[in-house]
Design an enzyme around this catalytic site. Structure first.
Site, PDB file in Angstrom:
ATOM      1  N   GLU A 109      40.831  26.139  77.652  1.00  0.00           N
ATOM      2  CA  GLU A 109      41.892  26.546  78.571  1.00  0.00           C
ATOM      3  C   GLU A 109      41.404  26.563  80.017  1.00  0.00           C
ATOM      4  O   GLU A 109      42.100  26.105  80.934  1.00  0.00           O
ATOM      5  CB  GLU A 109      42.404  27.941  78.192  1.00  0.00           C
ATOM      6  CG  GLU A 109      42.949  28.038  76.779  1.00  0.00           C
ATOM      7  CD  GLU A 109      41.926  28.510  75.761  1.00  0.00           C
ATOM      8  OE1 GLU A 109      42.282  29.351  74.924  1.00  0.00           O
ATOM      9  OE2 GLU A 109      40.763  28.047  75.828  1.00  0.00           O
TER      10      GLU A 109
ATOM     11  N   ASP B 251      13.362   9.924  45.514  1.00  0.00           N
ATOM     12  CA  ASP B 251      13.604   9.096  46.700  1.00  0.00           C
ATOM     13  C   ASP B 251      12.613   9.327  47.834  1.00  0.00           C
ATOM     14  O   ASP B 251      12.532   8.498  48.740  1.00  0.00           O
ATOM     15  CB  ASP B 251      15.015   9.351  47.238  1.00  0.00           C
ATOM     16  CG  ASP B 251      16.100   8.912  46.264  1.00  0.00           C
ATOM     17  OD1 ASP B 251      15.781   8.182  45.320  1.00  0.00           O
ATOM     18  OD2 ASP B 251      17.264   9.307  46.475  1.00  0.00           O
TER      19      ASP B 251
ATOM     20  N   ARG C 118      18.854   9.283  61.955  1.00  0.00           N
ATOM     21  CA  ARG C 118      18.350   8.043  62.536  1.00  0.00           C
ATOM     22  C   ARG C 118      19.527   7.221  63.011  1.00  0.00           C
ATOM     23  O   ARG C 118      20.503   7.038  62.273  1.00  0.00           O
ATOM     24  CB  ARG C 118      17.520   7.262  61.504  1.00  0.00           C
ATOM     25  CG  ARG C 118      16.290   8.053  61.058  1.00  0.00           C
ATOM     26  CD  ARG C 118      15.411   7.255  60.111  1.00  0.00           C
ATOM     27  NE  ARG C 118      16.020   6.966  58.827  1.00  0.00           N
ATOM     28  CZ  ARG C 118      16.152   7.849  57.832  1.00  0.00           C
ATOM     29  NH1 ARG C 118      15.735   9.089  57.999  1.00  0.00           N
ATOM     30  NH2 ARG C 118      16.686   7.491  56.679  1.00  0.00           N
TER      31      ARG C 118
ATOM     32  N   LEU D 219      15.590  12.834  55.359  1.00  0.00           N
ATOM     33  CA  LEU D 219      16.772  13.647  55.667  1.00  0.00           C
ATOM     34  C   LEU D 219      16.918  13.923  57.158  1.00  0.00           C
ATOM     35  O   LEU D 219      17.522  14.920  57.556  1.00  0.00           O
ATOM     36  CB  LEU D 219      16.747  14.975  54.888  1.00  0.00           C
ATOM     37  CG  LEU D 219      16.699  14.869  53.358  1.00  0.00           C
ATOM     38  CD1 LEU D 219      16.707  16.256  52.732  1.00  0.00           C
ATOM     39  CD2 LEU D 219      17.860  14.028  52.838  1.00  0.00           C
TER      40      LEU D 219
END
Length: 367
Positions: free
Chosen positions: A59, A207, A214, A211
């Protein structure tokens, strides 16, 4: 209450402006505002949005842009103006000082010091106040803020990728990526505006992910660097993993259970990891306790990237608020991924379907 076509146009512009604050303002809500003259034809003379946590509210920015043209004008704002002193002065004071004649508000603010009081302060000041234009859209935009405020837990986004035949991972030794590079770029953009990203220990072991956020060459980095979280009951995360090796550069929280070996938790802590130890033996209850911990830190958005057991726990406990599902146009063969049976079926209220890199991305909230 009848709103004009121009009223709707102005409020939808305010919603577009509000979305510009995504990732920058949390744990505050995203808010946009528009000032418009009340003549025929009406015209927008000022725009603003909440741009960063602790910064000027929407505002105030819109009124500043309008200047003297704000007198006797209409202010459209996506959330009830604040009437209390926080990091900034009350917006209601600025609105009254600017001489605004009419305020159209999309949705009320559930924050106790404001809830209804902002509207009442404006009415006492002689301003015409109308509420409810585009209320569903405004409420959805501020859903993470509302959940954190009312439950003390972050908004949980579950994300996963699968093939057409329901596989969530390729066989060992094959390319581990199911989704396209374009889809993976979308995930990194999502990470760049959330507060924390979580995986289970199974995903971490299979894996060896980073995390981190990128970005493509030449693109700007996102506004946030999310806290990385591994749900690891027995503290099995290897010290040689990429997550642990980067813990001093990018925060990593390892959430362990009450039976985690002390020597393992001590080794992870010595490597720079933060250890959060839940005291409940039940995995679901411990996950809920972790969400409350994250909420107490005012983390607004959590991205749960898997694997299937983490998602199953979050769905079974009713903690998933939003889903991003990437479906790749591929058939991997073999057994499809299976989640544990759920106590009831949860349906996705689809908000968007797109096709990044030939994949299908379905996004929506959980009914």
């Amino acid at each position: 209450m009848a709103f004009s076509a121009f009223d709707e146009l102005a409020m939808r512009r305010a919603l577009e402006l509000a979305a510009l604050g995504r990732g920058h303002v949390e744990p505050n809500p995203q808010v946009g505002a528009v000032v418009a003259t009340r003549g025929h034809p009406a015209a927008i003379v000022g725009e603003g949005w909440h741009g960063e946590f602790g910064g000027p509210h929407a505002e105030v920015m819109a009124l500043a842009a309008a200047g003297s043209r704000a007198r006797a004008a209409t202010l459209y704002v996506t959330l009830e103006p604040c009437c209390h002193h926080g990091k900034t002065p009350p917006c209601t004071d600025a609105i009254l000082a600017a001489g605004i004649a009419r305020v159209v508000v999309a949705a009320g603010d559930p924050f106790t010091p404001v809830a209804g009081r902002g509207l009442e302060a404006l009415r006492r000041g002689g301003v015409t106040v109308e509420v409810g234009l585009c209320s569903a859209e405004a409420t959805r935009l501020t859903a993470p803020f509302r959940k954190l405020l009312t439950t003390g837990k972050p908004w949980v986004i579950a994300k996963w990728a699968l093939s057409l035949d329901g596989r969530m991972a390729a066989a060992a030794g094959q390319d581990r990526w199911i989704s396209s590079p374009e889809s993976r770029a979308i995930v990194h953009e999502l990470r760049s505006r959330i507060d924390a990203v979580a995986v289970g220990i199974g995903t971490a072991l299979a894996d060896d992910p980073l995390l981190t956020v990128r970005t493509a060459a030449g693109s700007a980095a996102g506004p946030r660097r999310p806290l990385r979280i591994v749900l690891d009951s027995a503290a099995r995360l290897p010290l040689a993993s990429r997550l642990v090796r980067t813990a001093r550069e990018c925060p990593l929280l390892v959430a362990v259970g009450p039976g985690a070996p002390p020597e393992r938790t001590a080794a992870l802590a010595a490597a720079g990891c933060e250890i959060w130890q839940g005291d409940d033996l039940d995995h679901a209850a411990r996950t809920t306790a972790l969400l409350h911990e994250l909420g107490s830190r005012r983390l607004t958005n959590l991205l749960a990237e898997g694997g299937p057991h983490v998602h199953a726990t979050l769905f079974a406990t009713g903690e998933v608020d939003e889903a991003w599902v990437f479906v790749a146009p591929s058939i991997l063969g073999g057994a499809a991924a299976a989640l544990d049976p759920l106590p009831d079926v949860r349906r996705l209220c689809i908000e968007d379907v797109s096709h990044p890199g030939g994949d299908i991305l379905v996004r929506g909230t959980i009914a």
